[in-house]
Enzyme design. Structure first.
Site, mmCIF file in Angstrom:
data_model
loop_
_atom_site.group_PDB
_atom_site.id
_atom_site.type_symbol
_atom_site.label_atom_id
_atom_site.label_comp_id
_atom_site.label_asym_id
_atom_site.label_seq_id
_atom_site.Cartn_x
_atom_site.Cartn_y
_atom_site.Cartn_z
ATOM 1 N N PHE A 121 0.807 -1.219 0.000
ATOM 2 C CA PHE A 121 0.000 0.000 0.000
ATOM 3 C C PHE A 121 0.842 1.271 0.000
ATOM 4 O O PHE A 121 0.355 2.346 -0.371
ATOM 5 C CB PHE A 121 -0.963 0.000 1.198
ATOM 6 N N LYS A 122 2.105 1.167 0.387
ATOM 7 C CA LYS A 122 2.942 2.366 0.420
ATOM 8 C C LYS A 122 3.098 2.985 -0.974
ATOM 9 O O LYS A 122 3.393 4.174 -1.099
ATOM 10 C CB LYS A 122 4.311 2.030 1.005
ATOM 11 N N ASP A 123 2.904 2.181 -2.031
ATOM 12 C CA ASP A 123 2.981 2.725 -3.388
ATOM 13 C C ASP A 123 1.941 3.811 -3.633
ATOM 14 O O ASP A 123 2.156 4.708 -4.457
ATOM 15 C CB ASP A 123 2.768 1.617 -4.427
#
Length: 495
Positions: A112-114
Site C-alpha cells: 500500500f505504500k505505493d
C-alpha cells in the site's frame, strides 16, 4: 492552506515547504491548519471518474499552492498502467453484502505504500522548484518493511534527490529485504540496523533534529527530508483511497450515497488509519474506525484506556510491517483531538521520550471512544484468518490483511454492529509467502523468493510481475550498523 507544527502552532508554512521539510525542526509533525469539508455533491462528482481525477480533486483541497493541472499530471504519472496492474488502481472487492476489501497492493512494490510513494516524489520535486531550493534533498527513511522499497522505487534517479533507507536487521520478510537490497538507481542507499523498527525510526528522528548534522550537510549542499508518514505528502495521498473506495461502493450499488461505512485498518505507525480519520473529518460518511494491531498491541491498549505505554515486550511477528511500539502519527491525531493544543501535545511527547508512556485528557479519551475501536490479533489468529478466507471465501490474503480481517470479526462479535465494513488489504500475499503457505496447509521449502513459485503452484493466484523479477537479481547493498552508528552512515552516504 498553511501548515502548523503539532508542537508549535506559531510555525506556519505553505504546503510545498511542508512537503519539502518533511518534519518540523522542533520535532513536531506538520499538519494542515484546517480540515477542508466535502459534501454529497462533491462525492457524487467523483463517483463516475477515474482514480487519477479523484486524487487530483481531493489533494487540491489541501495543496492550494499547487495547480489542479499539476496535480492531475502527477496523478496520471503516479497511477498509470505502467505503474499499476489494474485500471482501478485501488479496487474494492466485495465478499458479501456487508463486507468489502480495499486492495492497495497493485502498484510496483505490491504494498500500500505505493499509493503515496508514487506521488510524493513528484510533489517534492515540484516543491523544490516552488521554493527555489538549490540544495539536494536527502530522503531519510526508517522502514518496517514496505516503505523502504516503495520510497526507493519512487525516488530512484529523481533529480536533486538522494534516498537512504534504514531497516531492522532480521526484522523484515525475505522478499521485502530482497526488494530493498537489489534496488536500482544511482541515488539510493540501504542499511540494516541492528535492532527493531523503533530503533531505526528513533535514529532517523534524532538525525533530523540534530542542528550540527543539518549544518554539516548544508555545507555539503544537502538538506534532509522524509518519505515516512511523518511527511504530510505521505498521508494526503492515502486520504484519497478511502474517499475513492466509498465512491466505488456507491457506483457499484453496494451503498446508497450518504449511507455510513466502517473502515478496519491494520496499522503500526498509525498513518494509514489516520488518513481514514481525516477522510471522516472531511465529511465522508464513516461510522467507526477499527484499528487492527498484531501482537504488538500498544495501540489497542491506548484506544481502550487512553494510556500510551511502550514499556512492554517487543514481538517479532509474521506481520512485520506492524511490529512497532512507537506510533509516530498518533501525534497528529492528538493535535486534532486536543483542539490544536500544541503545549498539551508537546507534554505528551516529552513524557513518551522520558518515561515511555503518557495518559491523555478525559476529553481526548471520550473522543477516542467515539471515533475508534481497537483490537489485536495474535499469530494463531492471523494464520486462522488466512486459512479461513482462502478455504471458505476463495480469497488469498497476506498476514497484515489477515490481522484486519480477524479484528473486524472481533469487532462485530463484541458490538453486534452490522454496518457495511471495508477492511484494508495492505500487501500482496506473495510478500509473505512462507507464512501464507503454512497457514493454508502447505510446507514452505525455503524462506526467500524461491517460495513465489511454490505459493503460485499451491493456489493458482498470479505472482505480481515485479516480485517474480526478483528471482536471480543481484544484491547491491550489504551494509549494516548499530543504531548509534546511523549518523555515520548518513555522513558517508552524503560525502
Amino acid at each position: 492552506m498553511k501548515y502548523l507544527s503539532t508542537r508549535d502552532r506559531s510555525v506556519h508554512m505553505e504546503s510545498a515547504q511542508a512537503i519539502e521539510m518533511g518534519l518540523s525542526r522542533d520535532g513536531g509533525l506538520l499538519t494542515p491548519e484546517r480540515i477542508p469539508q466535502i459534501d454529497q455533491t462533491f462525492l457524487e462528482s467523483l463517483v463516475g471518474v477515474r482514480y487519477q481525477e479523484r486524487a487530483a480533486r481531493v489533494m487540491g483541497l489541501y495543496l492550494t499552492d499547487y495547480t489542479e493541472a499539476e496535480l492531475l499530471t502527477f496523478a496520471e504519472n503516479a497511477y498509470g498502467p505502467e505503474k499499476f496492474d489494474t485500471e482501478a488502481v485501488a479496487p474494492v472487492r466485495t465478499l458479501d453484502d456487508a463486507t468489502h476489501c480495499l486492495e492497495l497492493w497493485h502498484g510496483p512494490t505490491s504494498a500500500f505504500k505505493d499509493m503515496a510513494l508514487q506521488m510524493l516524489p513528484q510533489l517534492l520535486s515540484a516543491a523544490l522548484k516552488k521554493t527555489g531550493e538549490d540544495k539536494t534533498a536527502c530522503i531519510l527513511v526508517a522502514t518496517s518493511g514496505d516503505t523502504g522499497k516503495a520510497a526507493m522505487e519512487g525516488f530512484a534517479d529523481v533529480p536533486q534527490t538522494k534516498i537512504l533507507v534504514f531497516y531492522p536487521k532480521d526484522g523484515v520478510s525475505k522478499v521485502q529485504e530482497a526488494q530493498m537490497v537489489t534496488q536500482e538507481g544511482k541515488n539510493v542507499g540501504v542499511c540494516a540496523v541492528v535492532g527493531n523498527f523503533d530503533d531505526a525510526q528513533a535514529g532517523v528522528k534524532r538525525i533530523f533534529s540534530d542542528e550540527k548534522m543539518r549544518q554539516t550537510l548544508a555545507e555539503r549542499g544537502y538538506f534532509l527530508s522524509s518519505a515516512n508518514s511523518i511527511n504530510w505528502g505521505r498521508i494526503l495521498p492515502q486520504v484519497v483511497y478511502y474517499i475513492s473506495a466509498y465512491c466505488d461502493l456507491v457506483r457499484d450499488g453496494k451503498l446508497n450515497m450518504g449511507e455510513k461505512v466502517n473502515f478496519c485498518v491494520p496499522t503500526g505507525n498509525f498513518g494509514d488509519i489516520l488518513a481514514a480519520y481525516y477522510a471522516k473529518r472531511m465529511g465522508l460518511p464513516v461510522e467507526r474506525l477499527i484499528c487492527a494491531s498484531n501482537r504488538n498491541d500498544v495501540l489497542t491498549d491506548f484506544l481502550r484506556t487512553g494510556i500510551y505505554d511502550r514499556n512492554r515486550p517487543f514481538h517479532t511477528t509474521m506481520s512485520p510491517s506492524m511490529d512497532i511500539l512507537v506510533s509516530s502519527n498518533l501525534e497528529r491525531l492528538l493535535f486534532d483531538l486536543s483542539g490544536e493544543n500544541d503545549a498539551e501535545v508537546r507534554s505528551y511527547m516529552e513524557s513518551l521520550t522520558k518515561e515511555g508512556r503518557y495518559e491523555v485528557s478525559d476529553s481526548i479519551k471520550a473522543a477516542l471512544r467515539e471515533q475508534y475501536w481497537g483490537g489485536f490479533c495474535d499469530e494463531a489468529g492471523t494464520a486462522d484468518a488466512i486459512a479461513d478466507f482462502y478455504h471458505h471465501k476463495g480469497y488469498l490474503i497476506d498476514t497484515h490483511t489477515a490481522v484486519a480481517a480477524h479484528v473486524m470479526e472481533q469487532y462485530r462479535a463484541a458490538t453486534g454492529d452490522r454496518t457495511p465494513t471495508v477492511f484494508v488489504s495492505t500487501a500482496s500475499p506473495y510478500k509473505f509467502c512462507n507464512h501464507v503457505l503454512a497457514a493454508i496447509g502447505g510446507t514452505p521449502k525455503g524462506d526467500g523468493v524461491e517460495l513465489l513459485d511454490q505459493l503460485h503452484s499451491a493456489t493458482g493466484v498470479p505472482v505480481p510481475r515485479r516480485l517474480a523479477a526478483l528471482k536471480g537479481k543481484e544484491r547491491r547493498f550489504h551494509l549494516d550498523c548499530e543504531k548509534a552508528g546511523m549518523d555515520g552512515v548518513v555522513l558517508d552516504f552524503l560525502r
